[in-house]
Design a protein around this motif. Structure first.
Motif, PDB file in Angstrom:
ATOM      1  N   GLY A  79      41.080  10.959  42.498  1.00 37.08           N
ATOM      2  CA  GLY A  79      41.430  11.972  41.250  1.00 37.08           C
ATOM      3  C   GLY A  79      40.354  12.435  40.642  1.00 37.08           C
ATOM      4  N   PRO A  80      40.700  13.093  39.786  1.00 39.34           N
ATOM      5  CA  PRO A  80      41.926  13.210  39.034  1.00 39.34           C
ATOM      6  C   PRO A  80      42.838  14.142  39.647  1.00 39.34           C
ATOM      7  CG  PRO A  80      40.311  15.008  38.113  1.00 39.34           C
ATOM      8  CD  PRO A  80      39.440  14.314  38.973  1.00 39.34           C
ATOM      9  N   HIS A  81      44.149  13.808  39.635  1.00 36.26           N
ATOM     10  CA  HIS A  81      45.194  14.551  40.422  1.00 36.26           C
ATOM     11  C   HIS A  81      45.668  15.746  39.285  1.00 36.26           C
ATOM     12  CE1 HIS A  81      45.214  11.642  43.319  1.00 36.26           C
ATOM     13  NE2 HIS A  81      45.238  10.613  42.479  1.00 36.26           N
ATOM     14  N   THR A  82      45.186  16.927  39.421  1.00 34.19           N
ATOM     15  CA  THR A  82      45.508  17.644  38.228  1.00 34.19           C
ATOM     16  C   THR A  82      46.043  19.160  39.205  1.00 34.19           C
ATOM     17  OG1 THR A  82      43.092  18.876  38.699  1.00 34.19           O
ATOM     18  CG2 THR A  82      43.589  17.105  37.059  1.00 34.19           C
ATOM     19  N   VAL A  83      46.286  20.175  38.604  1.00 39.53           N
ATOM     20  CA  VAL A  83      46.526  21.558  39.063  1.00 39.53           C
ATOM     21  C   VAL A  83      45.452  22.172  39.640  1.00 39.53           C
ATOM     22  CG1 VAL A  83      47.007  23.791  38.476  1.00 39.53           C
ATOM     23  CG2 VAL A  83      48.336  22.060  37.380  1.00 39.53           C
ATOM     24  N   SER A  84      44.110  21.764  38.961  1.00 38.87           N
ATOM     25  CA  SER A  84      42.910  22.446  39.546  1.00 38.87           C
ATOM     26  C   SER A  84      42.475  21.848  40.869  1.00 38.87           C
ATOM     27  CB  SER A  84      41.855  22.083  38.550  1.00 38.87           C
ATOM     28  OG  SER A  84      40.697  22.580  39.083  1.00 38.87           O
ATOM     29  N   SER A  85      42.715  20.355  40.995  1.00 39.00           N
ATOM     30  CA  SER A  85      42.248  19.708  42.211  1.00 39.00           C
ATOM     31  C   SER A  85      43.095  20.018  43.359  1.00 39.00           C
ATOM     32  CB  SER A  85      42.110  18.251  41.922  1.00 39.00           C
ATOM     33  OG  SER A  85      43.503  17.654  41.601  1.00 39.00           O
ATOM     34  N   THR A  86      44.634  20.085  42.947  1.00 39.53           N
ATOM     35  CA  THR A  86      45.682  20.432  43.896  1.00 39.53           C
ATOM     36  C   THR A  86      45.437  22.001  44.710  1.00 39.53           C
ATOM     37  OG1 THR A  86      47.262  19.353  42.679  1.00 39.53           O
ATOM     38  CG2 THR A  86      48.136  20.924  44.094  1.00 39.53           C
ATOM     39  N   ALA A  87      44.820  22.940  43.797  1.00 41.07           N
ATOM     40  CA  ALA A  87      44.547  24.123  44.250  1.00 41.07           C
ATOM     41  C   ALA A  87      43.463  23.945  45.091  1.00 41.07           C
ATOM     42  CB  ALA A  87      44.164  25.264  43.116  1.00 41.07           C
ATOM     43  N   LEU A  88      42.460  23.218  44.820  1.00 37.26           N
ATOM     44  CA  LEU A  88      41.334  23.281  45.534  1.00 37.26           C
ATOM     45  C   LEU A  88      41.502  22.261  46.881  1.00 37.26           C
ATOM     46  CD1 LEU A  88      38.233  23.554  45.855  1.00 37.26           C
ATOM     47  CD2 LEU A  88      38.006  21.136  44.949  1.00 37.26           C
ATOM     48  N   ASP A  89      42.399  21.421  47.084  1.00 37.74           N
ATOM     49  CA  ASP A  89      43.028  21.264  48.418  1.00 37.74           C
ATOM     50  C   ASP A  89      43.419  22.237  49.200  1.00 37.74           C
ATOM     51  OD1 ASP A  89      42.623  18.579  47.566  1.00 37.74           O
ATOM     52  OD2 ASP A  89      44.551  18.280  46.830  1.00 37.74           O
TER      53      ASP A  89
END
Length: 386
Positions: free
Chosen positions: A159-169
């Motif tokens: 985490g955190p499971h966010t829009v930002s971390s998803t985009a970074l993936d």
């Protein structure tokens, strides 16, 4: 039901000949290269690991995002330390893979990346993308299972499971694949993810990038009115259910009894996979997604504000918003006014903002009106030299 789509497709072997229904006039029926998930094959579909070059290892950053930078000594794309599950669908004229990227005699084909919404998966785009690959055979298309969804749910993410971390993936994935997307398409939650990708990408971009935000606004999420399916309520209800169930029909009935529509109930159970041994007389199913992570992601979706990206676009980025005529979102007058204001002030030379309306469609745009969506998106694939 917002953030969902019920399109699915299946295939049996790599590079299968696909026979699609005649959704649009197509002069011929070329083959499309596809490979089943997680096999080491060229033009394939696999889980991928992110390499650690000396330059990347010391910083929490992406060495290559939407631009081509030197990759350093990255690992093989089939490295077990995976990023996200994905499929690579290529038109018949594409003769390229990330394994031959250093061979300059084989140019990289134009690429589009497509992202699903909350509680969706890459399969939501399957039928639509195969149509694109037939109509535009020089293009390739990357379909992604976002964190906590589909086959990526088994790849435990911090985490955190966010829009930002998803985009970074996704940025890490396309870096590892050694591709430079020309087009980013995101539906609902995925729409905010592609905007976040633009925000986090290295600047300046070497070529124009078209971004499509399908039935989502950059700021506050305004859910539909009474009597309409609400994703937050659906996630909360699903979290109360057991992780393993014996009957899909029982789940459908429970959802309908709770007030969700039959369409949504039937769609939700497509996320159940059989767990009973082959040949067993009993039946059992488990959920493929990570609901705890998805709950965090949806909360981030509601809270994330990306208006600053839209109102100060870097040169070379063109953002297209698409509103479904019967959207379950409440598109506020303020949203439309800000988008139109951004249209007037956006930079030239391939950058800018546009607003589109898809008639005769609800939030599930690629299911409700695939022909109309195809026509609107098509111009993004026509003007690129290959």
């Amino acid at each position: 039901m917002p953030f969902l789509s019920n399109i699915t497709t299946s295939f049996n072997s790599p590079y299968a000949q696909l026979k699609l229904h005649p959704l649009a006039p197509i002069s011929s029926r070329p083959s499309i290269r596809i490979a089943p998930p997680f096999q080491k094959v060229a033009f394939g579909v696999s889980r991928i690991g992110i390499g650690r070059s000396s330059r990347c290892g010391r910083k929490r950053s992406v060495c290559m995002t939407l631009i081509n930078e030197r990759l350093g000594r990255d690992r093989d794309v089939a490295d077990p330390s995976s990023i996200l599950a994905y499929e690579l669908v290529q038109g018949k004229h594409v003769n390229w893979s990330s394994m031959v990227v250093l061979n300059r005699s084989i140019p990289e084909p134009p690429t589009a990346v497509l992202l699903h919404g909350i509680l969706g998966s890459r399969k939501n785009w399957g039928t639509f993308v195969r149509r694109l690959a037939q109509e535009f055979p020089s293009w390739q298309f990357v379909l992604v299972d976002l964190r906590c969804h589909g086959d990526s749910a088994s790849l435990k993410k911090r985490g955190p499971h966010t829009v930002s971390s998803t985009a970074l993936d996704v940025l890490k994935l396309i870096a590892q694949l050694r591709i430079t997307p020309h087009v980013l398409i995101g539906h609902s939650f995925g729409g905010k993810v592609v905007l976040s990708m633009v925000e986090q990408a290295a600047k300046p971009l070497p070529r124009p990038v078209r971004v499509w935000v399908l039935d989502a606004t950059p700021g506050k999420v305004r859910a539909g009115g009474d009597g309409e399916d609400h994703p937050g309520k659906l996630i909360s209800f699903l979290k109360k259910l057991p992780k393993e169930v014996s009957s899909k029909r029982d789940i459908v009935n429970a959802l309908i009894q709770e007030g969700f529509s039959k369409d949504v109930a039937q769609w939700v159970v497509t996320n159940l996979r059989p767990t009973a041994p082959a040949g067993s007389s009993s039946s059992s199913f488990s959920w493929v997604f990570d609901l705890e992570g998805i709950s965090e992601m949806y909360q981030s979706y509601e809270e994330t504000n990306l208006w600053k990206v839209v109102e100060a676009l870097p040169r070379g980025v063109h953002v297209n918003f698409l509103k479904a005529e019967r959207s379950l979102h409440r598109w506020a007058l303020e949203d439309l006014q800000r988008i139109h204001a951004a249209e007037e002030t956006a930079a030239d030379e391939g950058g800018g903002v546009e607003m589109h309306v898809l008639e005769d469609a609800g939030h599930w745009v690629h299911a409700d009106n695939p022909d109309g969506l195809f026509r609107i998106l098509s111009f993004s694939f026509k003007g690129v030299k290959v």
